[in-house]
Design an enzyme around this catalytic site. Sequence first.
Site, PDB file in Angstrom:
ATOM      1  CD  GLU A  90      -2.745  -1.163  -0.128  1.00  0.00           C
ATOM      2  OE1 GLU A  90      -2.952  -0.045  -0.710  1.00  0.00           O
ATOM      3  OE2 GLU A  90      -3.315  -2.418  -0.403  1.00  0.00           O
ATOM      4  CG  HIS A 105      -1.276   1.112  -4.492  1.00  0.00           C
ATOM      5  ND1 HIS A 105      -1.212   0.865  -5.799  1.00  0.00           N
ATOM      6  CD2 HIS A 105      -1.767  -0.126  -3.994  1.00  0.00           C
ATOM      7  CE1 HIS A 105      -1.512  -0.295  -6.121  1.00  0.00           C
ATOM      8  NE2 HIS A 105      -1.892  -0.988  -4.888  1.00  0.00           N
TER       9      HIS A 105
END
Length: 427
Positions: A22, A25
């Site tokens: 994550e 991202h």
Amino acid sequence: MLVVIGIVIFFFGLLFSIAWHELGHLAAAKLFGVKVTQYMVGFGRTLWSRKKGDTEYGIKLIPFGGYIRMIGMFPPKEDEKHGRSASSSPFRAMIEDARQMSAEEITPEDEHRQFYQRSPWKRIIVMLAGPVMNLVLAIGIFTAILMGHGTYTPTTTVASVSECVLPANAPNKDVCPPGAKPAPAAEAGFQPGDRIVEFNGKPYTTWEDLQLAIRGTTGPVPVVVERGGQLITLHPVLMRNQMPKLGSTSEYETVGFLGLSPTQELVKQDIGGVVDTIGGFVSLTAQKVIELPQRVPDLVAAIFGGERAQDSPVGIVGASRLGGEVLSSDQITVDDRIMLMFNLLAGVNLSLFVFNMLPLLPLDGGHVAGALWESVRRGFAKLVRRPDPGPFDTARLMPLAYAISMVFIAYSLLVLVADVVNPVTLF
């Protein structure tokens, strides 16, 4: 105690892998000016969070994944040309609900910071950044192990000789049943420590090449071995037997059988060996991901007492349990236990990379496919001098995304039950 410690260590390693994914991202989205309101590891109720700038960072109760929340994932709804309302069908209502949720956090000052407004190549980078982070972590771990510690490589020296011929799927491979045929190697007089120099008149220096030659041969064959500094010629009569396919523990084939196993030697790899090894890992992982639907019958059978193969799919529970089993094993050295745990963690990251690259929503690969299609559509419109068709509306695919999510959830629950009632074991 070692089992519990191993489970805890590996579990936190998995959580780090999710957070690392994550983070990719998050960094890419912020780089391109997209507003990210949440960065979360886990799902469900929030256990801890702290807001810094625009983003709330936190940990949630259910540690089976993670997410970042970007504003403007979907473009605004186009004008309805045929007068149909948003609630004219369940699917349309689902689409508009998803669009509304995506737009809830958009304020007038954030109008220019929406995800869908970014050019396709920027959106592709944002969605690829997560899986690529897992790939980078896997490559880093594998490289450190292969070049720093080494990997056990089979040699042409005999480690053990089978007493009898048993099929690969025999329930007990350690006991020869009455009337079992002697193994060709035992009958010919092979001994542990023999180094095979020639097989059927050809010299061999690697076990991989020798293994292929053995599996492709039947009948009487001269084999030259080095024993105690002297060359001795043995004359086994190879026969056909059921053996696991190379690279698999659950598929079998009938091949030539000699009946011996090689010694393993710890060998450090160079850059070329690392590239070849990691390339093989990526190819094998991709193959296993593609085969996931085919493993459903095996998982169901395992839940009801059937055999659970070592290459069976595992979830976060099963993977953590494997970490505990590795750390507590007395069959390998402490160094090997640590290296195997890191190997397992690298394998998990490689699986996350390959799985998330599937071109299906809600996976990262599904968003990449949508951006690629938008780029092709806009390029074609420009080529034929048509008006710009605008951004591809991935919200229209949400009914399909929800259906795929339900399949993923059902599969995950199936794996979870199998991991609890009939876990995969390595030793």
